[in-house]
Design an enzyme around this catalytic site. Structure first.
Site, PDB file in Angstrom:
ATOM      1  N   ARG A 246      -3.169  -6.687   4.017  1.00  0.00           N
ATOM      2  CA  ARG A 246      -3.318  -6.335   2.091  1.00  0.00           C
ATOM      3  C   ARG A 246      -1.747  -5.995   2.068  1.00  0.00           C
ATOM      4  NH1 ARG A 246      -6.761  -1.231   0.516  1.00  0.00           N
ATOM      5  NH2 ARG A 246      -6.526  -1.964  -1.795  1.00  0.00           N
TER       6      ARG A 246
ATOM      7  N   HIS B 148      -6.760   9.562   3.154  1.00  0.00           N
ATOM      8  CA  HIS B 148      -6.433   7.608   1.852  1.00  0.00           C
ATOM      9  C   HIS B 148      -5.645   7.173   2.567  1.00  0.00           C
ATOM     10  CE1 HIS B 148      -8.139   8.424  -1.317  1.00  0.00           C
ATOM     11  NE2 HIS B 148      -8.835   9.384  -1.596  1.00  0.00           N
TER      12      HIS B 148
ATOM     13  N   ASN C   8     -12.586   7.269   3.433  1.00  0.00           N
ATOM     14  CA  ASN C   8     -11.634   6.585   2.888  1.00  0.00           C
ATOM     15  C   ASN C   8     -12.652   5.758   2.027  1.00  0.00           C
ATOM     16  OD1 ASN C   8      -9.774   5.066   1.342  1.00  0.00           O
ATOM     17  ND2 ASN C   8      -7.923   4.717   3.215  1.00  0.00           N
TER      18      ASN C   8
ATOM     19  N   TYR D 276       0.489  -0.380   2.717  1.00  0.00           N
ATOM     20  CA  TYR D 276      -0.415   0.139   3.886  1.00  0.00           C
ATOM     21  C   TYR D 276      -0.205  -0.322   4.976  1.00  0.00           C
ATOM     22  CZ  TYR D 276      -3.357   0.695  -0.477  1.00  0.00           C
ATOM     23  OH  TYR D 276      -4.193   0.632  -1.227  1.00  0.00           O
TER      24      TYR D 276
ATOM     25  N   GLU E 110     -11.870  13.256   2.855  1.00  0.00           N
ATOM     26  CA  GLU E 110     -11.589  11.921   1.713  1.00  0.00           C
ATOM     27  C   GLU E 110     -10.428  12.288   2.144  1.00  0.00           C
ATOM     28  OE1 GLU E 110     -11.756  12.566  -2.742  1.00  0.00           O
ATOM     29  OE2 GLU E 110      -9.700  11.225  -2.271  1.00  0.00           O
TER      30      GLU E 110
ATOM     31  N   ALA F 225     -11.153   2.017  -3.326  1.00  0.00           N
ATOM     32  CA  ALA F 225     -10.547   2.306  -5.155  1.00  0.00           C
ATOM     33  C   ALA F 225     -12.608   3.067  -5.158  1.00  0.00           C
ATOM     34  CB  ALA F 225     -10.859   1.308  -5.445  1.00  0.00           C
TER      35      ALA F 225
ATOM     36  N   PRO G 291     -14.023  -0.311   0.105  1.00  0.00           N
ATOM     37  CA  PRO G 291     -13.562  -2.033  -0.510  1.00  0.00           C
ATOM     38  C   PRO G 291     -12.212  -2.387  -0.196  1.00  0.00           C
ATOM     39  CG  PRO G 291     -14.144  -0.700  -1.958  1.00  0.00           C
ATOM     40  CD  PRO G 291     -14.514   0.331  -0.978  1.00  0.00           C
ATOM     41  N   ASN G 292     -11.683  -3.422   0.683  1.00  0.00           N
ATOM     42  CA  ASN G 292     -10.730  -3.988   1.356  1.00  0.00           C
ATOM     43  C   ASN G 292      -9.589  -3.512   2.301  1.00  0.00           C
ATOM     44  OD1 ASN G 292     -10.676  -5.942  -1.854  1.00  0.00           O
ATOM     45  ND2 ASN G 292     -10.662  -4.099  -2.522  1.00  0.00           N
TER      46      ASN G 292
ATOM     47  N   ARG H 128       1.774   7.089  -7.231  1.00  0.00           N
ATOM     48  CA  ARG H 128       0.937   6.237  -7.541  1.00  0.00           C
ATOM     49  C   ARG H 128       0.553   5.541  -8.351  1.00  0.00           C
ATOM     50  NH1 ARG H 128      -2.300   2.829  -2.608  1.00  0.00           N
ATOM     51  NH2 ARG H 128      -1.701   1.462  -4.126  1.00  0.00           N
TER      52      ARG H 128
HETATM   53  C1  DQA Z   1      -6.824   3.928  -0.380  1.00  0.00           C
HETATM   54  C2  DQA Z   1      -5.774   4.327  -2.128  1.00  0.00           C
HETATM   55  C3  DQA Z   1      -6.843   3.992  -2.960  1.00  0.00           C
HETATM   56  O1  DQA Z   1      -6.752   4.127  -4.309  1.00  0.00           O
HETATM   57  C4  DQA Z   1      -7.056   1.940  -3.231  1.00  0.00           C
HETATM   58  O2  DQA Z   1      -8.196   1.554  -3.758  1.00  0.00           O
HETATM   59  C5  DQA Z   1      -7.332   2.082  -1.628  1.00  0.00           C
HETATM   60  C6  DQA Z   1      -6.872   2.190  -0.015  1.00  0.00           C
HETATM   61  C7  DQA Z   1      -5.670   4.107   0.395  1.00  0.00           C
HETATM   62  O3  DQA Z   1      -6.223   4.410   1.359  1.00  0.00           O
HETATM   63  O4  DQA Z   1      -4.410   4.938   0.405  1.00  0.00           O
HETATM   64  O5  DQA Z   1      -8.284   1.057  -1.449  1.00  0.00           O
HETATM   65  O6  DQA Z   1      -7.777   4.892  -0.232  1.00  0.00           O
END
Ligand code: DQA
Length: 139
Positions: A17, A97, A71, A22, A95, A74, A9-10, A104
């Site tokens: 964003r 990020h 990735n 990011y 995994e 959230a 998501p996102n 954070r």
């Molecule tokens: C993320 C870190 C997550 O906590 C966050 O909700 C994201 C992006 C990252 O790539 O740093 O959407 O996965």
């Protein structure tokens, strides 16, 4: 070699964003660079904002691909179901990020996926994806 990148998501809004966290590169541009750099492997890409669709994709590719770079955004911190899907498939999952989640908010320090993954890479910006691919290439 067949590798699947899955963004949750996102992450379709990368480059737009929260740029201070990011960065300002969209994922499509980065993916083009990755594909050029690793021209000898197939890098498939899937993005969804929907938990169940991410699970369906893991089921679909999780028995015949060589690796997954995930990735889950959230959902990393909330999804028992994605963690179970990773445990259910054969393909190793890394995994990743973009941000260093440990720098954070505390709720980002917990992953419900990591225990079922081959490993975790966090905090290297978009380069986190390349580092994961390097690992998959090295077996
Ligand atoms: C993320 C870190 C997550 O906590 C966050 O909700 C994201 C992006 C990252 O790539 O740093 O959407 O996965």
């Amino acid at each position: 070699m067949n590798i699947q990148i899955i963004n949750g998501p996102n992450l379709n809004l990368l480059g737009v964003r929260e740029k201070s966290i990011y960065g300002d590169t969209g994922f499509d541009d980065y993916l083009e660079d990755l594909r050029q750099r690793y021209a000898n492997i197939t890098i498939n890409y899937y993005q969804s904002n929907v938990e169940g669709e991410i699970i369906n994709k893991l089921h679909e590719i999780g028995f015949n691909y060589d690796g997954v770079v995930l990735n889950a955004g959230a959902y990393t911190h909330t999804s028992v179901a994605i963690g179970d899907a990773i445990a259910a498939i054969k393909t190793p999952v890394i995994e990743v990020h973009i941000s260093n989640v440990y720098k954070r908010e505390e709720f980002r320090h917990k992953s419900l996926l990591a225990a079922n993954c081959k490993g975790v890479i966090a905090g290297f910006g978009l380069d986190s994806y390349r580092l994961a691919i390097e690992n998959l290439l090295n077996g």
